[in-house]
Design an enzyme around this catalytic site. Structure first.
Site, PDB file in Angstrom:
ATOM      1  N   LYS A   1      -3.420   4.292   6.875  1.00  0.00           N
ATOM      2  CA  LYS A   1      -4.127   4.761   8.017  1.00  0.00           C
ATOM      3  C   LYS A   1      -4.176   6.812   8.026  1.00  0.00           C
ATOM      4  CE  LYS A   1      -2.534   0.716   9.639  1.00  0.00           C
ATOM      5  NZ  LYS A   1      -2.228   0.024   8.727  1.00  0.00           N
TER       6      LYS A   1
ATOM      7  N   CYS B   1      -4.490 -19.227  13.017  1.00  0.00           N
ATOM      8  CA  CYS B   1      -3.733 -17.259  14.360  1.00  0.00           C
ATOM      9  C   CYS B   1      -4.224 -18.292  15.319  1.00  0.00           C
ATOM     10  CB  CYS B   1      -4.993 -16.531  14.487  1.00  0.00           C
ATOM     11  SG  CYS B   1      -4.559 -15.578  13.451  1.00  0.00           S
TER      12      CYS B   1
ATOM     13  N   ARG C   1       0.918  -1.207   0.114  1.00  0.00           N
ATOM     14  CA  ARG C   1       0.114   0.345   0.270  1.00  0.00           C
ATOM     15  C   ARG C   1       0.807   1.236   0.157  1.00  0.00           C
ATOM     16  NH1 ARG C   1      -4.903  -1.018   2.609  1.00  0.00           N
ATOM     17  NH2 ARG C   1      -3.637  -2.997   3.773  1.00  0.00           N
ATOM     18  N   TYR C   2       1.867   1.360   0.766  1.00  0.00           N
ATOM     19  CA  TYR C   2       3.111   2.159   0.674  1.00  0.00           C
ATOM     20  C   TYR C   2       4.387   2.109  -0.213  1.00  0.00           C
ATOM     21  CZ  TYR C   2      -0.517   2.867   5.002  1.00  0.00           C
ATOM     22  OH  TYR C   2      -1.202   3.089   5.735  1.00  0.00           O
TER      23      TYR C   2
ATOM     24  N   ARG D   1       7.122  -0.020   2.063  1.00  0.00           N
ATOM     25  CA  ARG D   1       7.015  -1.204   2.708  1.00  0.00           C
ATOM     26  C   ARG D   1       5.605  -2.057   2.478  1.00  0.00           C
ATOM     27  NH1 ARG D   1       5.546   3.437   5.540  1.00  0.00           N
ATOM     28  NH2 ARG D   1       3.322   3.424   6.301  1.00  0.00           N
TER      29      ARG D   1
ATOM     30  N   CYS E   1      -9.627 -13.263  17.382  1.00  0.00           N
ATOM     31  CA  CYS E   1     -10.991 -12.321  18.154  1.00  0.00           C
ATOM     32  C   CYS E   1     -11.392 -11.347  17.475  1.00  0.00           C
ATOM     33  CB  CYS E   1      -9.278 -10.725  17.943  1.00  0.00           C
ATOM     34  SG  CYS E   1      -7.838 -11.147  18.842  1.00  0.00           S
TER      35      CYS E   1
ATOM     36  N   ARG F   1      -9.746  -8.823  10.105  1.00  0.00           N
ATOM     37  CA  ARG F   1      -9.650  -9.797   8.498  1.00  0.00           C
ATOM     38  C   ARG F   1     -10.366 -11.329   9.187  1.00  0.00           C
ATOM     39  NH1 ARG F   1      -3.308  -8.628   8.639  1.00  0.00           N
ATOM     40  NH2 ARG F   1      -2.935  -7.373   7.180  1.00  0.00           N
TER      41      ARG F   1
ATOM     42  N   ASP G   1     -11.630  -1.067  13.297  1.00  0.00           N
ATOM     43  CA  ASP G   1     -12.697  -1.381  11.787  1.00  0.00           C
ATOM     44  C   ASP G   1     -13.969  -1.427  12.184  1.00  0.00           C
ATOM     45  OD1 ASP G   1      -9.632  -0.196  10.669  1.00  0.00           O
ATOM     46  OD2 ASP G   1      -8.521  -2.491  11.489  1.00  0.00           O
TER      47      ASP G   1
ATOM     48  N   CYS H   1     -11.541  -9.163  14.708  1.00  0.00           N
ATOM     49  CA  CYS H   1     -11.195  -9.087  13.527  1.00  0.00           C
ATOM     50  C   CYS H   1     -10.536  -8.833  12.541  1.00  0.00           C
ATOM     51  CB  CYS H   1      -9.844 -10.128  13.322  1.00  0.00           C
ATOM     52  SG  CYS H   1      -9.092 -10.448  12.306  1.00  0.00           S
TER      53      CYS H   1
ATOM     54  N   ASP I   1      -7.250   3.051   9.611  1.00  0.00           N
ATOM     55  CA  ASP I   1      -7.443   3.118   8.188  1.00  0.00           C
ATOM     56  C   ASP I   1      -8.514   3.248   8.500  1.00  0.00           C
ATOM     57  OD1 ASP I   1      -6.308   1.470   6.937  1.00  0.00           O
ATOM     58  OD2 ASP I   1      -4.896  -0.087   7.991  1.00  0.00           O
TER      59      ASP I   1
HETATM   60  S1  SF4 Z   1      -6.681  -9.695  14.948  1.00  0.00           S
HETATM   61 FE1  SF4 Z   1      -6.958 -11.385  13.318  1.00  0.00          FE
HETATM   62  S2  SF4 Z   1      -4.993 -11.256  12.596  1.00  0.00           S
HETATM   63 FE2  SF4 Z   1      -4.351 -10.901  15.038  1.00  0.00          FE
HETATM   64  S3  SF4 Z   1      -4.717 -12.778  16.283  1.00  0.00           S
HETATM   65 FE3  SF4 Z   1      -6.752 -12.252  16.626  1.00  0.00          FE
HETATM   66  S4  SF4 Z   1      -7.888 -13.258  14.742  1.00  0.00           S
HETATM   67 FE4  SF4 Z   1      -5.557 -12.791  14.005  1.00  0.00          FE
END
Ligand code: SF4
Length: 346
Positions: free
Chosen positions: A318, A104, A91-92, A95, A108, A113, A274, A111, A311
């Protein structure tokens, strides 16, 4: 309660006493959409008698996740729009992200993603895809930093991480490698000497950014795991997501930032949550986030101050979202007093 294994289903959560059995039908629907995993270390931290437990709120699925809002998106930060080859998000100019896997140690509930991660999510990079990703980085001298993320790269074997580092070592223009992970806090027993050694590189500055959202996550075992990393000469940064009912009050946020600094982790970003689907019950407003930052600015060491970051949806990048202290020729002090700047003569 103490569990021996990672809890990976609503039934396992019910058996562990973390959810009431009558919630199973709805939470099975949530789990069919978004992965569930709670490591023994995190399950042990949950006070099942507390309906507002901040650890449970991060990892135990909730019925509210079934209610996606129109402003939420499966790809809230626009990863796909900036992915030139599988596994790379660029994106940048200086980096790029290298996403090695999509699994994972924990999943979470907020999350960004969440539509991509999980055992059923996107596959880990195949050897051919990793070759293509490394070739992409090698062909672009402007890429100064590679951010290894996922999923969580620290659930990979030390052998795999060593191989990735060895390949990055061969790319001279990459000077910095940064790993993003939750593992040192949520599964600290897996931070072995072998894993830490695998991150080392004679020619790169290596950083580890730990995602932690509540001081309770920094258990003695988590602090010991982080000490191993820092003692190996790898600086650590803290990343926190601002979450309603988890850390959205000044005392809780301050305790977390202090716990990070005491663990030799510099708070880096406080992310505004997000617009991931089914997460509105965990989001604050930006105004609430700014008020929290303002409260910390006056009261807490500068070492403990992260940058509050949004973001921008759609992949626009960001940006810090304040609060600002300089308006209309006046600067505001930490107590709220306003002063002309530059000071008026006389
Ligand atoms: S925020 Fe998303 S990518 Fe990061 S540890 Fe939690 S579930 Fe996994």
């Amino acid at each position: 309660m103490t569990t021996a294994k990672t809890l990976r289903s609503p039934q396992a959560l019910a058996d562990a006493g973390l959810i009431a059995p009558e919630r199973l039908p709805a939470l099975e629907r949530v789990a069919a959409q978004y992965s569930v995993a709670i490591t023994p270390g995190m399950a042990d931290l949950i006070d099942a008698a507390d309906p507002y437990d901040p650890i449970a709120r991060q990892f135990v699925p909730a019925e509210a996740e079934l209610q996606a809002r129109p402003d939420e998106s499966a790809d809230p930060v626009g990863d796909f729009a900036h992915s030139p080859v599988e596994g790379v998000v660029h994106r940048y100019p200086d980096r790029c992200l290298l996403k090695l896997n999509h699994a994972c140690a924990v999943y979470c509930r907020f999350c960004f993603r969440r539509e991509m991660v999980g055992p059923e999510g996107l596959r880990p990079l195949s050897p051919a895809a990793l070759d293509a990703a490394m070739a992409y980085v090698a062909e672009r001298p402007a890429i100064w930093e590679v951010i290894v993320t996922g999923g969580d790269p620290f659930i990979l074997s030390p052998r795999r991480l060593r191989e990735v580092m060895r390949r990055l070592d061969d790319i001279d223009h990459v000077k910095v490698v940064r790993f993003h992970t939750r593992v040192p806090a949520v599964e600290p027993e897996t931070i072995t000497d072998e894993l830490v050694a695998a991150l080392g590189s004679p020619g790169k500055a290596v950083y580890v950014a730990l995602h932690a959202n509540h001081a309770r996550e920094l258990t003695p075992a988590a602090r010991a795991a982080c000490a191993k990393i820092v003692d190996a000469g790898i600086p650590m940064l803290g990343q926190t997501v601002l979450l309603a009912g988890v850390n959205d009050d000044p005392e809780t946020l301050t305790a977390l930032m202090r716990a990070l600094v005491e663990t030799r982790i510099k708070p880096y970003y406080l992310h505004h949550a997000d617009l991931a689907p089914g997460t509105s019950h965990l989001r604050t407003s930006i105004e609430q986030g700014q008020a929290l930052m303002r409260a910390m600015r006056g009261a807490v060491s500068g070492l403990c101050q992260p940058t509050y970051i949004l973001d921008i949806p759609g992949g626009h990048g960001k940006v810090p979202v304040g609060p600002g202290y300089l308006t209309d020729g006046c600067v505001e002090d930490p107590a709220g007093g306003r002063h002309a700047y530059p000071p008026r003569a006389g």
